[in-house]
Design a protein around this motif. Structure first.
Motif, PDB file in Angstrom:
ATOM      1  N   GLN A   9      -2.857 -12.851  -2.469  1.00  0.00           N
ATOM      2  CA  GLN A   9      -2.626 -13.037  -3.907  1.00  0.00           C
ATOM      3  C   GLN A   9      -3.117 -11.830  -4.711  1.00  0.00           C
ATOM      4  N   LYS A  10      -2.751 -10.639  -4.235  1.00  0.00           N
ATOM      5  CA  LYS A  10      -3.176  -9.432  -4.945  1.00  0.00           C
ATOM      6  C   LYS A  10      -2.243  -8.273  -4.613  1.00  0.00           C
ATOM      7  N   LEU A  11      -2.300  -7.229  -5.439  1.00  0.00           N
ATOM      8  CA  LEU A  11      -1.535  -6.012  -5.181  1.00  0.00           C
ATOM      9  C   LEU A  11      -2.148  -5.251  -4.020  1.00  0.00           C
ATOM     10  N   TRP A  12      -1.301  -4.536  -3.264  1.00  0.00           N
ATOM     11  CA  TRP A  12      -1.848  -3.628  -2.262  1.00  0.00           C
ATOM     12  C   TRP A  12      -0.991  -2.369  -2.174  1.00  0.00           C
ATOM     13  N   HIS A  13      -1.697  -1.284  -2.044  1.00  0.00           N
ATOM     14  CA  HIS A  13      -1.082   0.039  -1.951  1.00  0.00           C
ATOM     15  C   HIS A  13      -0.896   0.372  -0.474  1.00  0.00           C
ATOM     16  N   LYS A  14       0.339   0.538  -0.041  1.00  0.00           N
ATOM     17  CA  LYS A  14       0.591   0.825   1.372  1.00  0.00           C
ATOM     18  C   LYS A  14      -0.122   2.121   1.776  1.00  0.00           C
ATOM     19  N   GLY A  15      -0.985   2.022   2.796  1.00  0.00           N
ATOM     20  CA  GLY A  15      -1.708   3.189   3.278  1.00  0.00           C
ATOM     21  C   GLY A  15      -3.067   3.381   2.642  1.00  0.00           C
ATOM     22  N   GLU A  16      -3.497   2.434   1.801  1.00  0.00           N
ATOM     23  CA  GLU A  16      -4.771   2.617   1.101  1.00  0.00           C
ATOM     24  C   GLU A  16      -5.964   2.661   2.061  1.00  0.00           C
ATOM     25  N   THR A  17      -5.844   2.003   3.209  1.00  0.00           N
ATOM     26  CA  THR A  17      -6.923   2.058   4.204  1.00  0.00           C
ATOM     27  C   THR A  17      -6.544   2.903   5.422  1.00  0.00           C
ATOM     28  N   SER A  18      -5.264   2.836   5.831  1.00  0.00           N
ATOM     29  CA  SER A  18      -4.831   3.567   7.030  1.00  0.00           C
ATOM     30  C   SER A  18      -4.460   5.017   6.746  1.00  0.00           C
ATOM     31  N   GLY A  19      -4.114   5.315   5.504  1.00  0.00           N
ATOM     32  CA  GLY A  19      -3.622   6.647   5.170  1.00  0.00           C
ATOM     33  C   GLY A  19      -2.130   6.791   5.408  1.00  0.00           C
ATOM     34  N   ASN A  20      -1.485   5.739   5.923  1.00  0.00           N
ATOM     35  CA  ASN A  20      -0.055   5.782   6.222  1.00  0.00           C
ATOM     36  C   ASN A  20       0.767   5.401   4.994  1.00  0.00           C
ATOM     37  N   THR A  21       0.710   6.256   3.995  1.00  0.00           N
ATOM     38  CA  THR A  21       1.430   5.998   2.755  1.00  0.00           C
ATOM     39  C   THR A  21       2.929   6.219   2.946  1.00  0.00           C
ATOM     40  N   GLN A  22       3.690   5.794   1.952  1.00  0.00           N
ATOM     41  CA  GLN A  22       5.145   5.969   1.966  1.00  0.00           C
ATOM     42  C   GLN A  22       5.570   6.619   0.661  1.00  0.00           C
ATOM     43  N   THR A  23       6.165   7.791   0.764  1.00  0.00           N
ATOM     44  CA  THR A  23       6.612   8.515  -0.427  1.00  0.00           C
ATOM     45  C   THR A  23       8.015   8.054  -0.800  1.00  0.00           C
ATOM     46  N   VAL A  24       8.151   7.494  -1.977  1.00  0.00           N
ATOM     47  CA  VAL A  24       9.416   6.898  -2.407  1.00  0.00           C
ATOM     48  C   VAL A  24      10.423   7.975  -2.804  1.00  0.00           C
ATOM     49  N   GLN A  25      11.620   7.863  -2.244  1.00  0.00           N
ATOM     50  CA  GLN A  25      12.708   8.775  -2.573  1.00  0.00           C
ATOM     51  C   GLN A  25      13.706   8.138  -3.544  1.00  0.00           C
ATOM     52  N   GLU A  26      13.907   6.848  -3.370  1.00  0.00           N
ATOM     53  CA  GLU A  26      14.916   6.155  -4.186  1.00  0.00           C
ATOM     54  C   GLU A  26      14.693   4.650  -4.075  1.00  0.00           C
ATOM     55  N   ILE A  27      15.005   3.930  -5.141  1.00  0.00           N
ATOM     56  CA  ILE A  27      14.974   2.467  -5.108  1.00  0.00           C
ATOM     57  C   ILE A  27      16.328   1.951  -5.577  1.00  0.00           C
ATOM     58  N   ARG A  28      16.910   1.066  -4.780  1.00  0.00           N
ATOM     59  CA  ARG A  28      18.201   0.467  -5.120  1.00  0.00           C
ATOM     60  C   ARG A  28      18.037  -1.042  -5.242  1.00  0.00           C
ATOM     61  N   TYR A  29      18.911  -1.677  -6.012  1.00  0.00           N
ATOM     62  CA  TYR A  29      18.922  -3.132  -6.060  1.00  0.00           C
ATOM     63  C   TYR A  29      20.334  -3.624  -5.760  1.00  0.00           C
ATOM     64  N   ASP A  30      20.429  -4.865  -5.293  1.00  0.00           N
ATOM     65  CA  ASP A  30      21.726  -5.386  -4.879  1.00  0.00           C
ATOM     66  C   ASP A  30      22.526  -5.884  -6.075  1.00  0.00           C
ATOM     67  N   CYS A  31      23.732  -6.360  -5.789  1.00  0.00           N
ATOM     68  CA  CYS A  31      24.650  -6.753  -6.860  1.00  0.00           C
ATOM     69  C   CYS A  31      24.122  -7.923  -7.685  1.00  0.00           C
ATOM     70  N   ASP A  32      23.303  -8.783  -7.064  1.00  0.00           N
ATOM     71  CA  ASP A  32      22.721  -9.908  -7.796  1.00  0.00           C
ATOM     72  C   ASP A  32      21.411  -9.550  -8.486  1.00  0.00           C
ATOM     73  N   LYS A  33      20.941  -8.342  -8.218  1.00  0.00           N
ATOM     74  CA  LYS A  33      19.708  -7.833  -8.820  1.00  0.00           C
ATOM     75  C   LYS A  33      18.484  -8.676  -8.462  1.00  0.00           C
ATOM     76  N   ASP A  34      18.511  -9.269  -7.245  1.00  0.00           N
ATOM     77  CA  ASP A  34      17.372 -10.085  -6.826  1.00  0.00           C
ATOM     78  C   ASP A  34      16.773  -9.610  -5.497  1.00  0.00           C
ATOM     79  N   ALA A  35      17.099  -8.376  -5.104  1.00  0.00           N
ATOM     80  CA  ALA A  35      16.523  -7.782  -3.893  1.00  0.00           C
ATOM     81  C   ALA A  35      16.560  -6.262  -4.027  1.00  0.00           C
ATOM     82  N   LEU A  36      15.570  -5.603  -3.399  1.00  0.00           N
ATOM     83  CA  LEU A  36      15.453  -4.150  -3.499  1.00  0.00           C
ATOM     84  C   LEU A  36      15.540  -3.502  -2.122  1.00  0.00           C
ATOM     85  N   VAL A  37      16.045  -2.280  -2.100  1.00  0.00           N
ATOM     86  CA  VAL A  37      15.927  -1.403  -0.937  1.00  0.00           C
ATOM     87  C   VAL A  37      15.138  -0.193  -1.409  1.00  0.00           C
ATOM     88  N   VAL A  38      14.033   0.076  -0.728  1.00  0.00           N
ATOM     89  CA  VAL A  38      13.160   1.191  -1.106  1.00  0.00           C
ATOM     90  C   VAL A  38      13.271   2.256  -0.016  1.00  0.00           C
TER      91      VAL A  38
END
Length: 205
Positions: A54-83
């Motif tokens: 029940q909280k936010l988490w930053h991917k890689g905050e402990t492991s260092g395995n972060t993910q650099t975002v290139q693009e975010i897309r959403y589907d036709c219903d606007k209820d799902a994302l592809v990152v």
């Protein structure tokens, strides 16, 4: 992206499929709320909402395995994302490149180019996980100059094999060249799809 247009569920969450921007492999599926999505857009690194904690988490905050975002897309219903991301290490908590690395054993589409897709995915996995005794790991750890040297050497071997009119020799050297070229594309974070797009554009002219 206009966050107000997105459709979050009754818990204020939206599923996010995280995909390697280069290899196109699906790395994981997580959930975002409005705050984590805003942080993702602001920092250009993935932030999610943990339903169990029940909280936010930053991917890689402990492991260092972060993910650099290139693009975010959403589907036709606007209820799902592809990152689409460049992963800086394994995506899975188990230390594997992808949370979906287990295969069913079946062939996906029977394409004669399946092996290229599989090889591109394996190279991406090797870069992220760096297993010992792997030649691909060795190339990534030696760096760009070593990879470029191998591409040059294999290109020369292809030329020699062709001059020798040896099909057996040529197919082996051509395979080596293709492999090292895929390693180079991965090191440069250049998707093979972009190379194929260039070929398609040239063909259509």
């Amino acid at each position: 992206m206009n966050i107000a247009e997105l459709k979050f569920d009754e818990n204020g969450l939206i599923p996010a499929v995280v995909q390697d921007a280069v290899s196109k492999e699906v790395l994981t599926v997580a959930y975002m709320n409005e705050e984590s999505l805003k942080k993702t857009l602001e920092t250009k690194e993935t932030w999610f909402y943990s339903r169990s904690r029940q909280k936010l988490w930053h991917k890689g905050e402990t492991s260092g395995n972060t993910q650099t975002v290139q693009e975010i897309r959403y589907d036709c219903d606007k209820d799902a994302l592809v990152v689409l991301v460049i992963p800086n290490g394994p995506a899975c908590h188990t230390g594997q490149y992808s949370c979906f690395s287990k295969e069913s054993g079946g062939q996906v589409d029977g394409s004669r180019f399946d092996i290229i897709n599989k090889l591109e995915a394996v190279i991406a996995e090797r870069e992220a996980e760096r297993p010992e005794d792997s030649y691909t790991t060795y190339l990534f750890e030696k760096g760009l100059d070593k990879i470029l040297k191998k591409v040059g050497e294999e290109a020369s071997e292809v030329i020699i094999a062709a001059k020798n009119r040896s099909h057996d020799e040529l197919k082996w050297e051509a395979a080596d060249l293709l492999f090292h070229l895929l390693v180079l594309l991965r090191e440069q974070k250049l998707p093979l799809d972009e190379v194929l797009t260039v070929l398609k554009e040239r063909h259509e002219k």
